[in-house]
Scaffold this motif. Structure first.
Motif, mmCIF file in Angstrom:
data_model
loop_
_atom_site.group_PDB
_atom_site.id
_atom_site.type_symbol
_atom_site.label_atom_id
_atom_site.label_comp_id
_atom_site.label_asym_id
_atom_site.label_seq_id
_atom_site.Cartn_x
_atom_site.Cartn_y
_atom_site.Cartn_z
ATOM 1 N N LEU A 1 37.878 99.680 60.741
ATOM 2 C CA LEU A 1 38.317 99.162 62.237
ATOM 3 C C LEU A 1 38.774 97.716 61.969
ATOM 4 N N LEU A 2 38.179 97.051 61.182
ATOM 5 C CA LEU A 2 38.476 95.535 60.928
ATOM 6 C C LEU A 2 40.240 95.474 60.105
ATOM 7 N N ASN A 3 40.035 96.407 59.181
ATOM 8 C CA ASN A 3 41.456 96.437 58.387
ATOM 9 C C ASN A 3 42.563 96.832 59.619
ATOM 10 N N PHE A 4 42.180 97.742 60.552
ATOM 11 C CA PHE A 4 43.129 97.970 61.524
ATOM 12 C C PHE A 4 43.353 96.935 62.564
ATOM 13 N N PHE A 5 42.457 95.977 62.897
ATOM 14 C CA PHE A 5 42.662 95.059 63.747
ATOM 15 C C PHE A 5 43.175 93.774 63.456
ATOM 16 N N TYR A 6 43.098 93.539 61.948
ATOM 17 C CA TYR A 6 43.203 92.041 61.403
ATOM 18 C C TYR A 6 44.322 92.216 60.262
ATOM 19 N N GLN A 7 44.509 93.371 59.684
ATOM 20 C CA GLN A 7 45.376 93.765 58.692
ATOM 21 C C GLN A 7 46.540 94.633 58.750
ATOM 22 N N GLY A 8 46.809 95.363 60.000
ATOM 23 C CA GLY A 8 47.585 96.303 60.138
ATOM 24 C C GLY A 8 47.513 97.353 59.481
ATOM 25 N N GLY A 9 46.136 97.883 59.052
ATOM 26 C CA GLY A 9 45.978 99.022 58.397
ATOM 27 C C GLY A 9 46.082 100.275 59.340
ATOM 28 N N PRO A 10 45.857 101.388 58.954
ATOM 29 C CA PRO A 10 46.037 102.549 59.716
ATOM 30 C C PRO A 10 45.125 102.666 60.910
ATOM 31 N N MET A 11 45.586 103.230 62.155
ATOM 32 C CA MET A 11 45.062 103.373 63.316
ATOM 33 C C MET A 11 43.931 104.560 63.186
ATOM 34 N N PRO A 12 42.941 104.555 63.584
ATOM 35 C CA PRO A 12 41.909 105.656 63.613
ATOM 36 C C PRO A 12 42.418 106.880 63.915
ATOM 37 N N PRO A 13 42.098 108.082 63.189
ATOM 38 C CA PRO A 13 42.556 109.264 63.245
ATOM 39 C C PRO A 13 42.479 109.721 64.596
ATOM 40 N N SER A 14 43.029 110.869 65.173
ATOM 41 C CA SER A 14 42.685 111.481 66.853
ATOM 42 C C SER A 14 41.272 111.781 66.781
ATOM 43 N N PRO A 15 40.613 111.637 67.923
ATOM 44 C CA PRO A 15 41.217 110.904 69.123
ATOM 45 C C PRO A 15 40.975 109.730 69.353
ATOM 46 N N GLY A 16 41.937 108.629 69.420
ATOM 47 C CA GLY A 16 41.695 107.503 69.590
ATOM 48 C C GLY A 16 42.539 106.597 68.822
ATOM 49 N N PRO A 17 42.393 105.181 68.971
ATOM 50 C CA PRO A 17 41.490 104.667 69.820
ATOM 51 C C PRO A 17 41.802 104.319 71.198
ATOM 52 N N TYR A 18 43.192 104.760 71.539
ATOM 53 C CA TYR A 18 43.656 104.442 72.761
ATOM 54 C C TYR A 18 43.576 105.604 73.835
ATOM 55 N N SER A 19 43.419 106.775 73.418
ATOM 56 C CA SER A 19 43.268 107.874 74.282
ATOM 57 C C SER A 19 42.100 108.633 74.016
ATOM 58 N N CYS A 20 41.501 109.461 75.044
ATOM 59 C CA CYS A 20 40.235 110.184 75.051
ATOM 60 C C CYS A 20 40.635 111.389 74.498
ATOM 61 N N GLY A 21 39.774 112.263 73.714
ATOM 62 C CA GLY A 21 40.120 113.515 73.486
ATOM 63 C C GLY A 21 38.883 114.210 72.675
ATOM 64 N N LEU A 22 39.153 115.228 72.185
ATOM 65 C CA LEU A 22 38.071 116.109 71.333
ATOM 66 C C LEU A 22 38.339 115.835 70.093
ATOM 67 N N ASP A 23 37.212 115.771 69.215
ATOM 68 C CA ASP A 23 37.184 115.523 67.612
ATOM 69 C C ASP A 23 37.747 116.846 67.100
ATOM 70 N N PRO A 24 38.830 116.705 66.441
ATOM 71 C CA PRO A 24 39.362 118.050 65.686
ATOM 72 C C PRO A 24 38.357 118.491 64.603
ATOM 73 N N THR A 25 37.885 117.451 64.006
ATOM 74 C CA THR A 25 37.119 117.646 62.703
ATOM 75 C C THR A 25 35.738 117.928 62.843
ATOM 76 N N GLN A 26 35.447 119.103 62.299
ATOM 77 C CA GLN A 26 34.020 119.553 62.331
ATOM 78 C C GLN A 26 33.117 118.461 61.531
ATOM 79 N N ASP A 27 32.158 118.159 61.815
ATOM 80 C CA ASP A 27 31.111 117.508 61.015
ATOM 81 C C ASP A 27 29.685 117.622 61.673
ATOM 82 N N SER A 28 28.844 116.934 61.116
ATOM 83 C CA SER A 28 27.517 116.873 61.624
ATOM 84 C C SER A 28 27.108 115.936 62.627
#
Length: 118
Positions: free
Chosen positions: A81-108
């Motif tokens: 997140l810090l890299n995204f905000f301050y260094q122009g790093g990649p945006m967090p994968p879907s869903p977000g961070p600017y829209s709501c949605g379901l997590d497409p990735t199965q995890d625990s």
């Protein structure tokens, strides 16, 4: 006999691992919203690090804390997140961070409180 014991242990581990998969598809979230305020901003990595290192409040949605979508909640999510905000790093994968949605990735990971209204 020894091979049977090893196979049993492997089967038990596989069963426990698959039982932990999040198949709940009704949890809406914004990836990166660690504090549950429905906004992904600079306070989110601070909140996550406070939880991880200082015994701060428990995040309401661990799935939303997984900013890099690797199936874990750890310091790499705050750094992502810090890299995204301050260094122009990649945006967090879907869903977000600017829209709501379901997590497409199965995890625990799960959510006690979804980070988005449905």
């Amino acid at each position: 006999m020894r091979l049977c014991g090893v196979l049993l242990i492997v089967a038990l581990i596989a069963g426990v691992a698959s039982a932990g998969l999040d198949t709940e598809d009704s949890v809406w979230m914004k990836r990166g919203d660690t504090n549950g305020d429905m906004v992904v901003d600079h306070s989110d990595p601070v909140f996550l690090q406070d939880f991880l290192f200082n015994g701060g409040p428990t995040p309401p949605c661990f799935d939303a804390c997984d900013a890099n979508d690797d199936g874990l909640v750890d310091n790499s999510d705050a750094i992502y997140l810090l890299n995204f905000f301050y260094q122009g790093g990649p945006m967090p994968p879907s869903p977000g961070p600017y829209s709501c949605g379901l997590d497409p990735t199965q995890d625990s990971l799960d959510c006690e409180v979804p980070s988005c209204p449905q």
